[in-house]
Motif scaffolding. Structure first.
Motif, PDB file in Angstrom:
ATOM      1  N   GLU A 227       0.827  -1.208   0.000  1.00 12.79           N
ATOM      2  CA  GLU A 227       0.000   0.000   0.000  1.00 12.79           C
ATOM      3  C   GLU A 227       0.864   1.262   0.000  1.00 12.79           C
ATOM      4  O   GLU A 227       0.481   2.280  -0.586  1.00 12.79           O
ATOM      5  N   GLY A 228       2.025   1.178   0.617  1.00 17.47           N
ATOM      6  CA  GLY A 228       2.937   2.316   0.628  1.00 17.47           C
ATOM      7  C   GLY A 228       3.472   2.656  -0.750  1.00 17.47           C
ATOM      8  O   GLY A 228       3.985   3.752  -0.971  1.00 17.47           O
ATOM      9  N   ARG A 229       3.365   1.716  -1.672  1.00 21.05           N
ATOM     10  CA  ARG A 229       3.798   1.949  -3.050  1.00 21.05           C
ATOM     11  C   ARG A 229       2.605   2.250  -3.968  1.00 21.05           C
ATOM     12  O   ARG A 229       2.709   2.151  -5.186  1.00 21.05           O
ATOM     13  N   GLY A 230       1.460   2.562  -3.336  1.00 17.68           N
ATOM     14  CA  GLY A 230       0.289   2.967  -4.106  1.00 17.68           C
ATOM     15  C   GLY A 230      -0.497   1.825  -4.709  1.00 17.68           C
ATOM     16  O   GLY A 230      -1.263   2.030  -5.660  1.00 17.68           O
ATOM     17  N   ILE A 231      -0.327   0.619  -4.159  1.00 17.14           N
ATOM     18  CA  ILE A 231      -0.997  -0.564  -4.703  1.00 17.14           C
ATOM     19  C   ILE A 231      -2.247  -0.877  -3.881  1.00 17.14           C
ATOM     20  O   ILE A 231      -2.197  -0.894  -2.645  1.00 17.14           O
ATOM     21  N   GLU A 232      -3.354  -1.146  -4.555  1.00 15.07           N
ATOM     22  CA  GLU A 232      -4.558  -1.597  -3.857  1.00 15.07           C
ATOM     23  C   GLU A 232      -4.404  -3.079  -3.545  1.00 15.07           C
ATOM     24  O   GLU A 232      -3.974  -3.863  -4.401  1.00 15.07           O
ATOM     25  N   VAL A 233      -4.759  -3.477  -2.326  1.00 15.63           N
ATOM     26  CA  VAL A 233      -4.587  -4.860  -1.885  1.00 15.63           C
ATOM     27  C   VAL A 233      -5.946  -5.528  -1.700  1.00 15.63           C
ATOM     28  O   VAL A 233      -6.865  -4.943  -1.108  1.00 15.63           O
ATOM     29  N   VAL A 234      -6.058  -6.754  -2.204  1.00 16.16           N
ATOM     30  CA  VAL A 234      -7.210  -7.615  -1.964  1.00 16.16           C
ATOM     31  C   VAL A 234      -6.693  -8.884  -1.295  1.00 16.16           C
ATOM     32  O   VAL A 234      -5.685  -9.457  -1.731  1.00 16.16           O
ATOM     33  N   VAL A 235      -7.345  -9.297  -0.226  1.00 14.39           N
ATOM     34  CA  VAL A 235      -7.012 -10.559   0.449  1.00 14.39           C
ATOM     35  C   VAL A 235      -8.155 -11.531   0.208  1.00 14.39           C
ATOM     36  O   VAL A 235      -9.331 -11.177   0.396  1.00 14.39           O
ATOM     37  N   LEU A 236      -7.827 -12.737  -0.216  1.00  9.41           N
ATOM     38  CA  LEU A 236      -8.860 -13.758  -0.401  1.00  9.41           C
ATOM     39  C   LEU A 236      -8.321 -15.124  -0.036  1.00  9.41           C
ATOM     40  O   LEU A 236      -7.139 -15.289   0.265  1.00  9.41           O
ATOM     41  N   SER A 237      -9.212 -16.113  -0.018  1.00 10.55           N
ATOM     42  CA  SER A 237      -8.805 -17.487   0.270  1.00 10.55           C
ATOM     43  C   SER A 237      -9.556 -18.429  -0.662  1.00 10.55           C
ATOM     44  O   SER A 237     -10.456 -18.010  -1.407  1.00 10.55           O
ATOM     45  N   GLU A 238      -9.184 -19.698  -0.619  1.00 10.46           N
ATOM     46  CA  GLU A 238      -9.764 -20.688  -1.526  1.00 10.46           C
ATOM     47  C   GLU A 238     -10.841 -21.535  -0.855  1.00 10.46           C
ATOM     48  O   GLU A 238     -11.763 -22.024  -1.517  1.00 10.46           O
ATOM     49  N   TYR A 239     -10.708 -21.730   0.458  1.00 10.88           N
ATOM     50  CA  TYR A 239     -11.607 -22.588   1.218  1.00 10.88           C
ATOM     51  C   TYR A 239     -11.293 -22.426   2.696  1.00 10.88           C
ATOM     52  O   TYR A 239     -10.249 -21.884   3.068  1.00 10.88           O
ATOM     53  N   GLY A 240     -12.200 -22.885   3.539  1.00 10.45           N
ATOM     54  CA  GLY A 240     -11.914 -23.024   4.963  1.00 10.45           C
ATOM     55  C   GLY A 240     -11.669 -24.490   5.271  1.00 10.45           C
ATOM     56  O   GLY A 240     -11.893 -25.364   4.428  1.00 10.45           O
ATOM     57  N   ILE A 241     -11.209 -24.763   6.470  1.00  6.33           N
ATOM     58  CA  ILE A 241     -10.895 -26.138   6.877  1.00  6.33           C
ATOM     59  C   ILE A 241     -11.943 -26.632   7.869  1.00  6.33           C
ATOM     60  O   ILE A 241     -12.307 -25.922   8.808  1.00  6.33           O
ATOM     61  N   SER A 242     -12.408 -27.855   7.640  1.00  8.35           N
ATOM     62  CA  SER A 242     -13.370 -28.489   8.542  1.00  8.35           C
ATOM     63  C   SER A 242     -12.663 -29.468   9.466  1.00  8.35           C
ATOM     64  O   SER A 242     -11.700 -30.141   9.064  1.00  8.35           O
TER      65      SER A 242
END
Length: 449
Positions: A227-242
């Motif tokens: 973000e300090g370099r002007g980049i928008e960040v998205v955080v995601l995942s593929e699945y949760g654990i059961s």
């Protein structure tokens, strides 16, 4: 021009997010949404859906592996991006934004990709049977250049009994390295750490607390940098654990029906898929059932429906069938998962069963996360193996247990509660109601003003 970084934090869901001080606070200023995972809810399928926006029947990635009917071989964890059908996210963006550049950093199917920059784990296998840990990069020169600055990729911490935070730290640092060097418009970063402890100990286990904190610390360093370099960040995942406490050995059940063909090779048993009437390719909580004898289909279905731990049988494209998928697809109950085991006596199990061998095993094996507790001095055994390896002497590092009951966490089902669904966090993330909508969301964010 707008630049975006997508951090794929494997295993992240609302349950774990609540235990991550930095990420939880960061998420408070953004939108976030949980959504029904891809089916099967496994890495290769989910990532392919995210990066193409296509259904599984269209992009063709029916799991982390499948049975190649022409070669009569089970193939797991292949790496060529050509296996994923359809236009990729960065290809679409490049078509609409000339000069657009993408870094694909440790996401799967990362060899021979059309992304401008890529890196992925890839050992070297000399003809004498040795194995040297390494990475594959495009352009190839990136491999030596990144190692010169960051040191060798800590491969043992990427998978196996030593799997841990070091690999995710290295990937995060190398993502900063490629950002500083090339400033890509899209930086796709894969951070696998949470997956390990959640499968090994199960969600909610005391052992996972420090591991959740460890990946949160990595994000606390990486996100502000980007973000300090002007980049928008998205955080995601593929699945949760059961949480799981029951393993289902489908191939052993099929063997008792005399549908499985076994070859004796040097006194050990090998599954002969091409000669078997019915066999399962297990992939966490999903198993592709292949029938070389289609006349047995209804009998197989009836048997599976009466098997403890099996919740559902699917078929056709809805069941992830077609060219690569099974003729039937078994889905486990929430507290269960499927092993690839087919032998009935551990004394004749194949030699690879007790080793880390993700390509030779005809199914996924989470027992590779453990050292066999029956070994009295495992560290001495490992040390002796490494000493022989340095002398050029070949051998097996056979320290993996054959006790599948050790595994306490799994995934793969698409019918899971909100606290075990994958999550996406970022500006406008509330629009993501499915894994395929993630593609359109990322496309929109890359083009936003």
């Amino acid at each position: 021009m707008k630049r975006l970084a997508v951090l794929n934090v494997v295993g992240l869901c609302e349950r774990e997010l609540l235990e991550m001080p930095f990420l939880r606070k960061w998420a408070e200023g953004r939108e976030r949404r949980s959504f029904k995972p891809a089916f099967p809810a496994v890495t290769c399928t989910a990532q392919s859906s995210y990066l193409t926006g296509l259904a599984v029947g269209e992009h063709g990635i029916v799991g982390n592996g499948w049975y190649d009917r022409e070669a009569a071989e089970v193939k797991f964890w292949k790496q060529s991006n050509h296996l994923v059908k359809g236009e990729k996210l960065w290809e679409r963006l490049r078509r609409e934004r000339p000069g657009f550049r993408c870094a694909k950093w440790f996401w799967w199917y990362n060899m021979y990709s059309s992304a401008e920059f890529s890196m992925t784990p890839r050992p070297m296998y000399p003809a004498d049977g040795r194995k040297f840990f390494d990475v594959y990069a495009h352009p190839l020169s990136l491999r030596d250049e990144v190692k010169k600055e960051l040191g060798d990729f800590p491969f043992p911490s990427f998978w196996g009994p030593r799997a841990g935070i070091d690999s995710s730290k290295w990937i995060a640092n190398s993502a900063k390295w490629i950002e500083k060097r090339e400033s890509p418009d899209l930086n796709l970063v894969y951070l696998p750490h949470l997956d390990y402890s959640l499968q090994k100990f199960g969600p909610g286990a005391p052992e996972t607390v420090q591991e959740i904190k460890a990946i949160d610390d990595v994000l606390a360093d990486l996100i502000p940098y980007l973000e300090g370099r002007g980049i928008e960040v998205v955080v995601l995942s593929e699945y949760g654990i059961s949480k799981v406490d029951r393993v289902v050995h489908l191939n052993r059940i099929f063997r008792e029906k005399e549908w499985i063909t076994i070859k004796d090779e040097l006194g050990l048993e090998q599954l002969d898929c091409g000669a078997s009437k019915v066999f399962a390719v297990a992939d966490h909580q999903v198993a592709h059932i292949y029938l070389n004898d289609l006349s047995l289909k209804e009998e197989v279905r009836t048997l599976l429906q009466s098997t403890d731990g099996v919740e559902e049988i699917r078929e056709g494209w809805e069941g992830v069938g077609g060219e690569r998928g099974g003729d039937l697809v078994a889905v486990s109950e929430a507290d269960s998962w499927f092993s690839y085991y087919y032998w009935l006596d551990d004394a004749v199990a194949p030699d690879f069963a007790r080793t880390i061998d993700i390509h030779r095993k005809p199914g996924y094996d989470p027992a590779e996360l453990f050292i066999d507790p029956a070994l009295k001095f495992p560290q001495l055994k490992v040390a002796a193996f490494l000493a022989k390896k340095k002398l050029g002497i070949r051998g097996l590092l056979d320290v993996i247990p054959l006790d599948a009951d050790l595994v306490k966490g799994s995934h793969g089902r698409d019918s899971v509660g909100p606290d075990e669904q994958p999550v996406v966090v970022g500006t406008g993330a509330s629009q993501c109601g499915s894994e395929r909508e993630v593609f359109h969301y990322l496309l929109k964010r890359c083009k936003a003003d």
